[in-house]
Design a protein around this motif. Structure first.
Motif, PDB file in Angstrom:
ATOM      1  N   ASP A 195      41.982  51.146  67.238  1.00 31.28           N
ATOM      2  CA  ASP A 195      42.621  50.085  68.310  1.00 31.28           C
ATOM      3  C   ASP A 195      43.158  48.970  67.936  1.00 31.28           C
ATOM      4  O   ASP A 195      44.266  48.495  68.054  1.00 31.28           O
ATOM      5  N   ALA A 196      42.181  48.148  66.689  1.00 28.54           N
ATOM      6  CA  ALA A 196      42.874  47.071  66.024  1.00 28.54           C
ATOM      7  C   ALA A 196      44.087  47.148  65.388  1.00 28.54           C
ATOM      8  O   ALA A 196      45.062  46.425  65.500  1.00 28.54           O
ATOM      9  N   ALA A 202      42.622  42.321  68.881  1.00 27.43           N
ATOM     10  CA  ALA A 202      42.399  43.173  67.565  1.00 27.43           C
ATOM     11  C   ALA A 202      41.183  42.751  67.106  1.00 27.43           C
ATOM     12  O   ALA A 202      40.398  43.645  66.516  1.00 27.43           O
ATOM     13  N   SER A 213      38.255  44.218  68.740  1.00 25.13           N
ATOM     14  CA  SER A 213      38.138  45.723  68.582  1.00 25.13           C
ATOM     15  C   SER A 213      37.425  45.917  67.189  1.00 25.13           C
ATOM     16  O   SER A 213      36.573  46.894  67.027  1.00 25.13           O
ATOM     17  N   PHE A 214      38.038  45.130  65.961  1.00 22.84           N
ATOM     18  CA  PHE A 214      37.338  45.443  64.611  1.00 22.84           C
ATOM     19  C   PHE A 214      35.626  45.011  64.850  1.00 22.84           C
ATOM     20  O   PHE A 214      34.958  46.051  64.431  1.00 22.84           O
TER      21      PHE A 214
END
Length: 911
Positions: free
Chosen positions: A97-98, A86, A89-90
């Motif tokens: 996604d996160a 996560a 993804s950020f």
């Protein structure tokens, strides 16, 4: 001896050194050591000792905070990897996604926290069991005080119905009996009397001691407090409970191992593919995004939540079978149990003493009915008789009823005995014959029972004169009798008849029966009433055989345990002969019985060997139980420990799964356990084992299913890169598949019914990984098939319309996986054998998955977030036809295995 001054008291205690074995000492020695006497302690001395020894309470183990319990939910390796994914993804701007990953992590944590918050309250429950008030003698006066204020050296008064507030050395007793079942496991109350005992006397036989937390059920007495708080036997058990660490369950260990393996695989593949892409002159940011996609594809994001939800649903199912699970993993652990160490009293037996036979000098009478309900018949052979029409039987029953302090009452929930269980059994037997004490004559004198006399006598004033009714050990009463009641007439007790009765007493005892004899004597006028003068020239009436009857379903439960490969060991504080006889009657085969003293003289290796054939352990302490679990654990056994008493708490906590009795279990046992039997029924454990095995089978099924799906995603992405294709699936699409579509079907797969032979196979090896080599092979074959189909769909369309090609690949992979989930319902039996509609929830989940995919394909807002484009009906039909061989091949494989005779022998999930 008067009240000693403060200095003398402090000196005597200071010089005592290590605590002695109090039961071995005489009263005078204890008074000298503790600086006390008949008048008790002075107020000043009590204050000094309170400051020195502390209050008479249990030390509390620091309670975990809510935050600590919540944070523990994030210890799983899979959860940590998801949190890292996560964060990455950020960093790359993939907020959706996160956010999706963090939602599933939070859901898992909340579910786990809600199940675990009630754990760890054993010490609080122990503390509640200590009495709140006590009567002591201080400065020559009786005072009622808070029990926490008792100190060593206090003279404490105990009476019927009260809990003993500290460990006491008995200095005076009048018919004093104490129920020590919660502490020692002994099923019958213990008679207490002054005196010293040999050093080797086990805890359950220390008749000169009364222990904290036990209950006085008859009589009254005085005792010197020799231990308080954590120094009591009760406190030592509390300390053992604090020292026992929680055991990691097999499933938790396997999921952590799987998480580590998947983490390493994800990192390795992602790095390798990024390097390959850079060598292909692809942009760094593009390859970084692909690397994140691969990591997401490898890790089954929905797995922790599906496992948690499956266990939570399993808990509800077990509750319907009277098994209350207190910790999520315990339901699965129960399915792996290979040894059940069970208490006897109240677990395998009813904990309700019952008269089953009465032997009068003239005949043997069988008494039917069990427990405290006054319902049953009296039989001579196969013939039912009227007990009141038989003079010998009627007189025996009337005598044991009158020479008795127990009472029988009907309360909400059933019949209850007030008094000792053994005396209660005699009252119930008399009630079955229609006798009661409503018209009893006047009581004029009593000689109380004690362990030396082994008898009690109550004199009643009858119309025809005073009559002594005597009850006690039958061999003792025989020695005091010169006559017997035979065929309604009083006749001389000949040596032949005496020898015959003694032989039958030994025969009854060898069968594990507890015996109580009865006699009576019309007293001549002018006789001076003393024990010696009254209790002679008695008329012997016979004796009763009393048992704690086995639960009617216990024998069948033990048989089912055997068929399931589960070893059953009876661990009890009761008499070895009684325990062995009950085990034999229940079908629990054992080469004799081991006592606590036997255990202490054996090495761990010797004990391990004996436990292979000896399944009855008697006269054991809490420390012995812990040692047995340690010895059994060396063979990697998954151990369940059942119990209901305070003495069971440490072993319940240390065992792989602790099982407490719900009705008769103490709060200590319940709070130290992982599971509570709501109905106290040993047979419910078998139902729980079946449910636990079903849960693990289903966890194995959906783990393999989810991983095969992830392998398909991985093959599609890696294969596309190696073929120079654009990214086939973007991260948010992979998350949608893993969390929504696969998550629904995996959860429904967790509701798959148990296979018909689930209780005819041996327990699984707790050390075996949840994924074996052959399981990895199955996962790889199916995953590669799904991935290649997805590449095939994408490769024919991407040059024409990339969004449509990606949507076809995205939708196609979901359809292929929905076919594939049917393969994982069973790898032994085809669908037509297990029933296509036997798991309707799974069928609804498949339809729901298709409906959700239609939403993301046709609703514009989802087109934007998930990068999808509308498909035609022909597109859906093509994808359905392409996926059908996945199911056909799986069904053909199972049919071939069955015809080859391998399916029935294979484990329920591909191993």
């Amino acid at each position: 001896m008067g009240v000693l001054d403060r200095e003398a008291g402090e000196a005597s205690i200071a010089e005592e050194g290590p605590l002695p074995d109090w039961h071995t000492l005489m009263r005078e020695e204890i008074e000298q050591r503790l600086g006390t006497g008949p008048s008790g302690l002075s107020t000043e001395e009590v204050e000094a000792r309170l400051e020195r020894y502390g209050p008479n309470v249990l030390q509390r183990e620091a309670r975990e905070t809510r935050l600590t319990v919540f944070l523990r939910q994030f210890k799983s390796v899979l959860i940590i990897i998801l949190i890292i994914a996560a964060a990455v993804s950020f960093l790359v701007g993939e907020a959706i996604d996160a956010f999706a990953i963090l939602i599933i992590v939070a859901l898992n944590a909340v579910l786990g926290f809600s199940q675990e918050w009630q754990a760890g309250e054993a010490i609080e429950a122990l503390k509640k069991l200590l009495v709140q008030h006590a009567v002591v003698v201080r400065g020559g006066e009786r005072r009622e005080i808070d029990a926490s204020g008792i100190v060593p050296g206090d003279i404490v008064v105990v009476e019927m119905g009260e809990r003993v507030p500290a460990d006491l050395f008995i200095i005076e007793a009048t018919s004093l009996q104490v129920d020590e079942a919660p502490l020692t496991g002994e099923s019958s109350p213990v008679n207490k009397a002054p005196g010293s005992l040999p050093p080797e006397t086990p805890l359950a036989e220390r008749s000169n001691m009364a222990f904290a937390g036990t209950t006085v059920v008859n009589g009254r007495g005085y005792g010197i407090a020799v231990a308080t708080g954590m120094k009591t036997e009760f406190g030592k058990i509390a300390g053992l409970s604090q020292q026992v660490a929680d055991v990691t369950t097999p499933l938790a260990r396997q999921m952590d191992r799987l998480g580590r393996d998947l983490g390493l695989i994800a990192i390795g593949i992602a790095v390798l593919v990024v390097i390959v892409g850079l060598l292909q002159q692809r942009g760094f940011l593009e390859m970084f995004l692909i690397g994140v996609s691969l990591a997401v594809a490898v890790i089954p994001e929905g797995l922790p939540a599906v496992v948690t939800l499956t266990l939570a649903l399993g808990i509800k199912s077990m509750m319907r079978r009277n098994c209350l699970i207190r910790h999520l993993p315990a339901s699965e652990t129960l399915g792996a149990v290979s040894v059940i160490c069970t208490d006897k009293t109240g677990t395998l037996t009813r904990n309700e003493m019952t008269v089953v036979r009465v032997r009068t000098p003239g005949e043997e009478v069988t008494v039917t009915g069990a427990g405290y309900a006054p319902e049953g018949e009296f039989l001579v052979g196969e013939r039912t008789i009227d007990p009141l029409a038989d003079p010998g039987l009627r007189q025996y029953l009337r005598t044991v009823l009158l020479c008795n302090h127990a009472t029988l009452a009907l309360e909400e929930g059933g019949w209850r005995i007030f008094g000792t269980p053994t005396e209660g059994a005699l009252v119930v037997a008399a009630a079955k014959a229609g006798l009661s004490r409503d018209d009893a004559p006047e009581t004029v004198k009593e000689f109380s029972f004690n362990s030396t006399r082994k008898r009690m006598t109550i004199i009643y004033r009858e119309d025809e004169g005073d009559v002594a009714y005597v009850k006690g050990a039958p061999e003792v009463l025989l020695s005091l009798s010169s006559r017997a009641l035979l065929a309604g007439s009083v006749v001389p007790l000949t040596e032949d008849l005496r020898a015959k009765l003694l032989a039958e007493i030994e025969e009854y005892a060898s069968q594990g029966l507890r015996l109580l004899g009865a006699a009576y004597r019309p007293l001549p006028a002018g006789l001076e009433w003393t024990e010696d003068s009254v209790e002679q020239d008695l008329i012997f009436l016979g004796f009763a055989g009393i048992v704690d009857p086995p639960r009617p379903e216990a024998a069948e439960a033990i048989r089912l345990c055997k068929s399931a490969g589960i070893d059953v060991i009876m661990i009890t504080g009761d008499n070895p002969l009684t325990a062995y006889t009950i085990a034999k009657n229940l079908g629990l085969s054992s080469e004799g019985a081991l006592t606590g003293a036997d255990l202490e003289s054996m090495s761990d290796e010797d004990l391990e060997r004996r436990l292979r054939t000896t399944k009855v352990l008697s006269r054991v302490t809490a420390e012995h139980k812990l040692r047995v679990i340690d010895v059994l654990s060396k063979d990697q056994a998954v151990i369940a420990m059942t119990g209901d008493g305070v003495n069971d708490a440490p072993a319940l906590k240390k065992a792989s799964i602790g099982i407490a009795m719900g009705i008769k279990g103490t709060d200590v046992a319940k709070e130290s356990s992982d599971m509570v039997l709501v109905d106290d029924n040993f047979a419910s454990i078998v139902a729980g084992v079946e449910e636990g095995r079903r849960e693990y089978d289903n966890i194995s099924r959906f783990t393999r299913y989810l991983l095969s799906s992830n392998v398909g995603e991985l093959v599609a992405i890696v294969g596309g890169i190696l073929l120079g294709l654009p990214l086939i699936l973007i991260p948010v699409q992979i998350l949608w598949i893993n969390l929504v579509t696969d998550g629904l079907t995996a959860l429904a797969l967790g509701l798959e019914p148990a296979e018909r032979d689930v209780m005819q196979r041996k327990p699984r090896d707790p050390g075996e990984a949840i994924l074996t080599r052959s399981a990895y092979l199955v996962i790889s074959i199916l995953g590669i098939w799904l991935g290649l189909l997805t590449i095939y769909v994408f490769s024919g369309l991407y040059e024409i319309d990339l969004d449509r090609a990606r949507t076809m690949a995205f939708t196609g992979l979901i359809i292929f996986e929905l076919y594939n989930v049917l393969n994982f319902r069973s790898f032994r039996f085809p669908l037509h054998q297990i029933g296509f509609f036997s798991n309707p929830t799974l069928l609804l989940a498949i339809l729901g998955g298709l409906a959700l995919q239609a939403v993301v394909v046709y609703v514009p807002i989802f087109n934007t977030f998930l990068g999808t484009a509308p498909l035609t009906l022909a597109d859906w039909g093509l994808l359905a036809l392409l996926g059908l061989p996945v199911l056909i091949a799986g069904e053909a494989y199972k049919v071939i295995r069955l015809r080859a005779g391998k399916g029935a022998e294979a484990p329920p999930v591909p191993a």
